[in-house]
Write a protein that holds these residues in place. Sequence first.
Motif, PDB file in Angstrom:
ATOM      1  N   VAL A 245       0.851  -1.183   0.000  1.00  0.00           N
ATOM      2  CA  VAL A 245       0.000   0.000   0.000  1.00  0.00           C
ATOM      3  C   VAL A 245       0.892   1.240   0.000  1.00  0.00           C
ATOM      4  O   VAL A 245       1.820   1.352   0.809  1.00  0.00           O
ATOM      5  CB  VAL A 245      -0.927   0.010   1.234  1.00  0.00           C
ATOM      6  N   SER A 246       0.615   2.159  -0.900  1.00  0.00           N
ATOM      7  CA  SER A 246       1.422   3.374  -0.997  1.00  0.00           C
ATOM      8  C   SER A 246       1.121   4.340   0.150  1.00  0.00           C
ATOM      9  O   SER A 246       0.003   4.366   0.660  1.00  0.00           O
ATOM     10  CB  SER A 246       1.134   4.083  -2.328  1.00  0.00           C
ATOM     11  N   PRO A 247       2.143   5.114   0.547  1.00  0.00           N
ATOM     12  CA  PRO A 247       3.511   5.072   0.054  1.00  0.00           C
ATOM     13  C   PRO A 247       4.308   3.933   0.682  1.00  0.00           C
ATOM     14  O   PRO A 247       4.115   3.613   1.859  1.00  0.00           O
ATOM     15  CB  PRO A 247       4.074   6.432   0.478  1.00  0.00           C
ATOM     16  N   LEU A 248       5.178   3.325  -0.100  1.00  0.00           N
ATOM     17  CA  LEU A 248       6.013   2.237   0.386  1.00  0.00           C
ATOM     18  C   LEU A 248       7.192   2.826   1.162  1.00  0.00           C
ATOM     19  O   LEU A 248       7.920   3.681   0.648  1.00  0.00           O
ATOM     20  CB  LEU A 248       6.520   1.392  -0.783  1.00  0.00           C
ATOM     21  N   ARG A 249       7.368   2.354   2.394  1.00  0.00           N
ATOM     22  CA  ARG A 249       8.406   2.895   3.267  1.00  0.00           C
ATOM     23  C   ARG A 249       9.458   1.841   3.571  1.00  0.00           C
ATOM     24  O   ARG A 249       9.172   0.650   3.656  1.00  0.00           O
ATOM     25  CB  ARG A 249       7.789   3.422   4.563  1.00  0.00           C
TER      26      ARG A 249
ATOM     27  N   GLY B 250      10.674   8.929  -7.506  1.00  0.00           N
ATOM     28  CA  GLY B 250      10.084  10.247  -7.615  1.00  0.00           C
ATOM     29  C   GLY B 250       9.278  10.663  -6.411  1.00  0.00           C
ATOM     30  O   GLY B 250       8.994  11.852  -6.224  1.00  0.00           O
ATOM     31  N   GLY B 251       8.858   9.699  -5.594  1.00  0.00           N
ATOM     32  CA  GLY B 251       8.069  10.022  -4.412  1.00  0.00           C
ATOM     33  C   GLY B 251       6.617  10.321  -4.700  1.00  0.00           C
ATOM     34  O   GLY B 251       5.897  10.808  -3.827  1.00  0.00           O
ATOM     35  N   ARG B 252       6.149  10.023  -5.899  1.00  0.00           N
ATOM     36  CA  ARG B 252       4.762  10.247  -6.291  1.00  0.00           C
ATOM     37  C   ARG B 252       4.469   9.416  -7.539  1.00  0.00           C
ATOM     38  O   ARG B 252       5.388   8.951  -8.208  1.00  0.00           O
ATOM     39  CB  ARG B 252       4.491  11.719  -6.610  1.00  0.00           C
TER      40      ARG B 252
END
Length: 316
Positions: free
Chosen positions: A123-127, A244-246
């Motif tokens: 599930v985003s965001p992946l950490r 990109g973080g998005r």
Amino acid sequence: MILLTGGLGFIGSHTTRALLDRGESCVLAQRRTEFEAPLFPDEIGTRVQIEQVDVTDREALFRLGDKHHITGIVHLAGSFFGDPVADARANPAGLLNLIDAARGWGVERIGVASTIGVYGGGVSPLREDQPLPLTARHDIEAAKKIYEILVSQLSAATGIEMYCARIGAIWGPLGRTASRFFAVPQLIHAAVAGTPVDISTLPGGALPYENDGMDLLYVRDCGRALASLQLAERLEHGVYNVSGGRMTTYREIADGLAATLPGHETVLTPGDDPCPRFPALWLDISRLRHDTGYEPSYDATRAVADYVDWIQRRSK
């Protein structure tokens, strides 16, 4: 000097360029005898040294330390040549040889390329701190998970600072003209050529949906991010997302092409993909930002314009 394995490859060339731009000198280890270095042709033999060596050849690798004062390592190369058992043996062997050589050379920091594929979905965001499945769907994912385990254990055991960079979907100059994971290179090359996109080269064999997409990072930004990690004054973690973080959508790419090539219209499937091959996932890059000060500098429109310009100049 920074030793880069795979330093003449797609991501490696841009990482080398970014390191050179920050005042570093580089040693590039490669298997091939023929090479092209379009991003730094005037620096070969001065600030860039090319050495033909396979990292699985322990003695040849160790001899690099006799020729060059190596202070850091960025390991981007991998062995993925088709024999699954041979590749599974070669990849950890190469990493272990590099770590062992680093101990003798007095290297203080080693960066190792991992991949977004280690997450296996989610599930985003992946950490970086979320648990990973202990399974692998293909050889690259398996090799990178092995790398991460070895790095996490051997960094503390050897006293060498090591980190893994989980690299997302990268595109741009020197990359593949057709990707099996996403359609961006195919769409852009077709637009520059003024021809319809070859449907057979697209993932799933169909035009992408305009609202579909993924976490894309332009390769020039990827090189800057990896250089930032290697040169950061202090790293607080052993794993970093590099992306990109998005989520970037195909509509954004199409709009970038329309702005760059007036009159061009990218044909996409309207709406959302009801059965996406890949879920809409993106990576959290908070660690990367905090520890290095890095920020992506290419949005979709600027990246498309730069890539189109590069393709056009290369075709002249």
